[in-house]
Design a protein around this motif. Structure first.
Motif, PDB file in Angstrom:
ATOM      1  N   ILE A  76       0.838  -1.201   0.000  1.00 47.44           N
ATOM      2  CA  ILE A  76       0.000   0.000   0.000  1.00 47.44           C
ATOM      3  C   ILE A  76       0.872   1.251   0.000  1.00 47.44           C
ATOM      4  CG2 ILE A  76      -1.743   1.297   1.288  1.00 47.44           C
ATOM      5  CD1 ILE A  76      -2.794  -1.248  -0.090  1.00 47.44           C
ATOM      6  N   LYS A  77       1.981   1.218   0.740  1.00 45.63           N
ATOM      7  CA  LYS A  77       2.889   2.356   0.777  1.00 45.63           C
ATOM      8  C   LYS A  77       3.494   2.626  -0.600  1.00 45.63           C
ATOM      9  CE  LYS A  77       5.548   2.802   4.451  1.00 45.63           C
ATOM     10  NZ  LYS A  77       6.697   2.637   5.383  1.00 45.63           N
ATOM     11  N   LYS A  78       3.867   1.570  -1.316  1.00 50.61           N
ATOM     12  CA  LYS A  78       4.449   1.735  -2.663  1.00 50.61           C
ATOM     13  C   LYS A  78       3.404   2.241  -3.658  1.00 50.61           C
ATOM     14  CE  LYS A  78       8.455  -1.141  -2.522  1.00 50.61           C
ATOM     15  NZ  LYS A  78       9.518  -1.315  -3.461  1.00 50.61           N
ATOM     16  N   ILE A  79       2.165   1.799  -3.515  1.00 48.45           N
ATOM     17  CA  ILE A  79       1.099   2.289  -4.399  1.00 48.45           C
ATOM     18  C   ILE A  79       0.894   3.784  -4.157  1.00 48.45           C
ATOM     19  CG2 ILE A  79      -1.370   2.164  -4.904  1.00 48.45           C
ATOM     20  CD1 ILE A  79      -1.171  -0.856  -4.385  1.00 48.45           C
ATOM     21  N   TRP A  80       0.910   4.209  -2.892  1.00 50.38           N
ATOM     22  CA  TRP A  80       0.761   5.632  -2.587  1.00 50.38           C
ATOM     23  C   TRP A  80       1.940   6.439  -3.129  1.00 50.38           C
ATOM     24  CZ3 TRP A  80      -3.038   8.658  -1.840  1.00 50.38           C
ATOM     25  CH2 TRP A  80      -4.228   8.178  -1.277  1.00 50.38           C
ATOM     26  N   ASP A  81       3.146   5.869  -3.082  1.00 46.85           N
ATOM     27  CA  ASP A  81       4.309   6.549  -3.667  1.00 46.85           C
ATOM     28  C   ASP A  81       4.100   6.747  -5.168  1.00 46.85           C
ATOM     29  OD1 ASP A  81       5.542   6.665  -1.212  1.00 46.85           O
ATOM     30  OD2 ASP A  81       6.800   4.894  -1.555  1.00 46.85           O
ATOM     31  N   TYR A  82       3.578   5.713  -5.841  1.00 42.76           N
ATOM     32  CA  TYR A  82       3.304   5.777  -7.281  1.00 42.76           C
ATOM     33  C   TYR A  82       2.243   6.840  -7.580  1.00 42.76           C
ATOM     34  CZ  TYR A  82       1.857   4.266 -11.942  1.00 42.76           C
ATOM     35  OH  TYR A  82       1.541   4.235 -13.273  1.00 42.76           O
ATOM     36  N   ILE A  83       1.187   6.878  -6.759  1.00 41.84           N
ATOM     37  CA  ILE A  83       0.093   7.837  -6.944  1.00 41.84           C
ATOM     38  C   ILE A  83       0.603   9.271  -6.792  1.00 41.84           C
ATOM     39  CG2 ILE A  83      -2.049   8.704  -5.898  1.00 41.84           C
ATOM     40  CD1 ILE A  83      -2.699   5.705  -5.287  1.00 41.84           C
ATOM     41  N   LYS A  84       1.394   9.511  -5.769  1.00 43.40           N
ATOM     42  CA  LYS A  84       1.901  10.872  -5.532  1.00 43.40           C
ATOM     43  C   LYS A  84       2.955  11.273  -6.549  1.00 43.40           C
ATOM     44  CE  LYS A  84       0.536  11.103  -0.798  1.00 43.40           C
ATOM     45  NZ  LYS A  84       0.864  11.303   0.583  1.00 43.40           N
ATOM     46  N   ASP A  90      -6.927  13.187  -6.863  1.00 49.13           N
ATOM     47  CA  ASP A  90      -7.842  14.217  -7.360  1.00 49.13           C
ATOM     48  C   ASP A  90      -7.559  15.545  -6.667  1.00 49.13           C
ATOM     49  OD1 ASP A  90     -10.039  14.882  -9.068  1.00 49.13           O
ATOM     50  OD2 ASP A  90     -11.299  15.015  -7.290  1.00 49.13           O
ATOM     51  N   LYS A  91      -7.576  16.626  -7.414  1.00 50.33           N
ATOM     52  CA  LYS A  91      -7.238  17.953  -6.865  1.00 50.33           C
ATOM     53  C   LYS A  91      -8.303  18.468  -5.895  1.00 50.33           C
ATOM     54  CE  LYS A  91      -3.589  18.517  -9.530  1.00 50.33           C
ATOM     55  NZ  LYS A  91      -2.456  17.789  -9.043  1.00 50.33           N
ATOM     56  N   THR A  92      -9.585  18.279  -6.231  1.00 45.66           N
ATOM     57  CA  THR A  92     -10.651  18.818  -5.386  1.00 45.66           C
ATOM     58  C   THR A  92     -10.990  17.885  -4.229  1.00 45.66           C
ATOM     59  OG1 THR A  92     -12.306  17.894  -6.886  1.00 45.66           O
ATOM     60  CG2 THR A  92     -11.679  20.180  -7.219  1.00 45.66           C
ATOM     61  N   ASN A  93     -11.084  16.587  -4.485  1.00 40.71           N
ATOM     62  CA  ASN A  93     -11.415  15.613  -3.448  1.00 40.71           C
ATOM     63  C   ASN A  93     -10.216  14.687  -3.271  1.00 40.71           C
ATOM     64  OD1 ASN A  93     -12.550  13.816  -1.688  1.00 40.71           O
ATOM     65  ND2 ASN A  93     -14.288  13.306  -2.981  1.00 40.71           N
ATOM     66  N   ARG A  95      -9.573  12.337  -1.396  1.00 39.63           N
ATOM     67  CA  ARG A  95      -9.843  10.922  -1.105  1.00 39.63           C
ATOM     68  C   ARG A  95      -9.970  10.087  -2.370  1.00 39.63           C
ATOM     69  NH1 ARG A  95     -14.886  11.485   2.778  1.00 39.63           N
ATOM     70  NH2 ARG A  95     -15.299  13.072   1.231  1.00 39.63           N
ATOM     71  N   MET A  96     -10.137  10.745  -3.506  1.00 43.48           N
ATOM     72  CA  MET A  96     -10.310  10.026  -4.769  1.00 43.48           C
ATOM     73  C   MET A  96      -8.994   9.925  -5.523  1.00 43.48           C
ATOM     74  SD  MET A  96     -13.415   9.235  -4.488  1.00 43.48           S
ATOM     75  CE  MET A  96     -13.930   8.587  -6.049  1.00 43.48           C
ATOM     76  N   ILE A  97      -8.807   8.781  -6.179  1.00 45.79           N
ATOM     77  CA  ILE A  97      -7.595   8.532  -6.944  1.00 45.79           C
ATOM     78  C   ILE A  97      -7.991   8.331  -8.403  1.00 45.79           C
ATOM     79  CG2 ILE A  97      -5.690   6.929  -7.279  1.00 45.79           C
ATOM     80  CD1 ILE A  97      -6.357   6.350  -4.134  1.00 45.79           C
ATOM     81  N   ASN A  98      -7.381   9.119  -9.296  1.00 46.27           N
ATOM     82  CA  ASN A  98      -7.618   8.994 -10.730  1.00 46.27           C
ATOM     83  C   ASN A  98      -6.657   7.945 -11.274  1.00 46.27           C
ATOM     84  OD1 ASN A  98      -9.461  11.168 -10.597  1.00 46.27           O
ATOM     85  ND2 ASN A  98      -7.772  12.605 -10.724  1.00 46.27           N
ATOM     86  N   ALA A  99      -7.191   6.984 -11.997  1.00 46.96           N
ATOM     87  CA  ALA A  99      -6.373   5.883 -12.487  1.00 46.96           C
ATOM     88  C   ALA A  99      -5.724   6.215 -13.825  1.00 46.96           C
ATOM     89  CB  ALA A  99      -7.239   4.636 -12.634  1.00 46.96           C
ATOM     90  N   ASP A 100      -4.433   5.862 -13.943  1.00 46.48           N
ATOM     91  CA  ASP A 100      -3.776   5.925 -15.249  1.00 46.48           C
ATOM     92  C   ASP A 100      -3.889   4.526 -15.863  1.00 46.48           C
ATOM     93  OD1 ASP A 100      -1.985   4.525 -13.696  1.00 46.48           O
ATOM     94  OD2 ASP A 100      -0.226   5.711 -14.256  1.00 46.48           O
ATOM     95  N   ALA A 101      -3.158   4.262 -16.927  1.00 47.26           N
ATOM     96  CA  ALA A 101      -3.288   2.969 -17.626  1.00 47.26           C
ATOM     97  C   ALA A 101      -2.948   1.784 -16.720  1.00 47.26           C
ATOM     98  CB  ALA A 101      -2.398   2.967 -18.861  1.00 47.26           C
ATOM     99  N   LYS A 102      -1.869   1.907 -15.938  1.00 47.56           N
ATOM    100  CA  LYS A 102      -1.462   0.797 -15.058  1.00 47.56           C
ATOM    101  C   LYS A 102      -2.462   0.575 -13.931  1.00 47.56           C
ATOM    102  CE  LYS A 102       3.532   1.158 -15.691  1.00 47.56           C
ATOM    103  NZ  LYS A 102       4.814   1.409 -15.005  1.00 47.56           N
ATOM    104  N   LEU A 103      -2.919   1.661 -13.318  1.00 48.45           N
ATOM    105  CA  LEU A 103      -3.858   1.526 -12.204  1.00 48.45           C
ATOM    106  C   LEU A 103      -5.248   1.125 -12.662  1.00 48.45           C
ATOM    107  CD1 LEU A 103      -2.963   4.470  -9.795  1.00 48.45           C
ATOM    108  CD2 LEU A 103      -2.367   2.077  -9.581  1.00 48.45           C
ATOM    109  N   LYS A 104      -5.604   1.449 -13.890  1.00 47.65           N
ATOM    110  CA  LYS A 104      -6.926   1.096 -14.404  1.00 47.65           C
ATOM    111  C   LYS A 104      -7.095  -0.427 -14.445  1.00 47.65           C
ATOM    112  CE  LYS A 104     -10.057   3.291 -17.570  1.00 47.65           C
ATOM    113  NZ  LYS A 104     -10.213   4.112 -18.751  1.00 47.65           N
ATOM    114  N   THR A 105      -6.042  -1.143 -14.853  1.00 49.93           N
ATOM    115  CA  THR A 105      -6.117  -2.612 -14.846  1.00 49.93           C
ATOM    116  C   THR A 105      -6.169  -3.135 -13.412  1.00 49.93           C
ATOM    117  OG1 THR A 105      -3.712  -2.801 -14.952  1.00 49.93           O
ATOM    118  CG2 THR A 105      -4.894  -2.842 -17.040  1.00 49.93           C
ATOM    119  N   LEU A 106      -5.491  -2.454 -12.517  1.00 53.36           N
ATOM    120  CA  LEU A 106      -5.472  -2.841 -11.111  1.00 53.36           C
ATOM    121  C   LEU A 106      -6.827  -2.604 -10.442  1.00 53.36           C
ATOM    122  CD1 LEU A 106      -3.337  -3.834  -9.022  1.00 53.36           C
ATOM    123  CD2 LEU A 106      -3.023  -1.462  -8.397  1.00 53.36           C
TER     124      LEU A 106
END
Length: 127
Positions: A76-84, A90-93, A95-106
């Motif tokens: 989970i820590k590595k996923i958060w590193d990837y996200i940041k 998401d800029k406004t909320n 708590r929400m994470i926008n998926a790129d191509a790799k995260l979309k499959t995940l």
């Protein structure tokens, strides 16, 4: 009229003095309660071994965090590193994470997931 103004001033002074005296009484009452709480012995927490067990990531998850087995907390820590690193929060909320191509499959094809839903979706990719 001048007499009424002079009479009102001493009443306010008396009220202020009464208000200042009240918190001192409350502070004296609170002191014995704190002593009672300190008397209880502290228990040492033992770490849960289930969190420390190394888990194998699926190929979709390995694209994000790497292929070597890691504990759930590190994954989970590595996923958060990837996200940041990729600015996927998401800029406004936040708590929400926008998926790129790799995260979309995940995330099972979802474009956006909450951070709480993310851990549930990632659990499906661990063995």
């Amino acid at each position: 009229m001048a007499k009424t103004a002079k009479k009102a001033a001493p009443k306010k002074a008396v009220k202020k003095a009464a208000k200042k005296a009240a918190p001192k009484k409350a502070a004296k009452k609170a002191a014995p309660k704190k002593a009672a709480k300190k008397a209880a012995p502290k228990k040492k927490r033992t770490p849960n071994a289930a969190f420390m067990a190394a888990l194998n990531p699926s190929p979709a998850l390995a694209d994000v965090i790497g292929s070597k087995p890691l504990p759930r907390t590190e994954i989970i820590k590595k996923i958060w590193d990837y996200i940041k690193k990729n600015n996927l929060q998401d800029k406004t909320n936040k708590r929400m994470i926008n998926a790129d191509a790799k995260l979309k499959t995940l995330f099972g094809g979802k474009k956006q997931v909450s951070m709480f839903e993310m851990t549930k979706l990632v659990a499906k990719h661990l063995k």
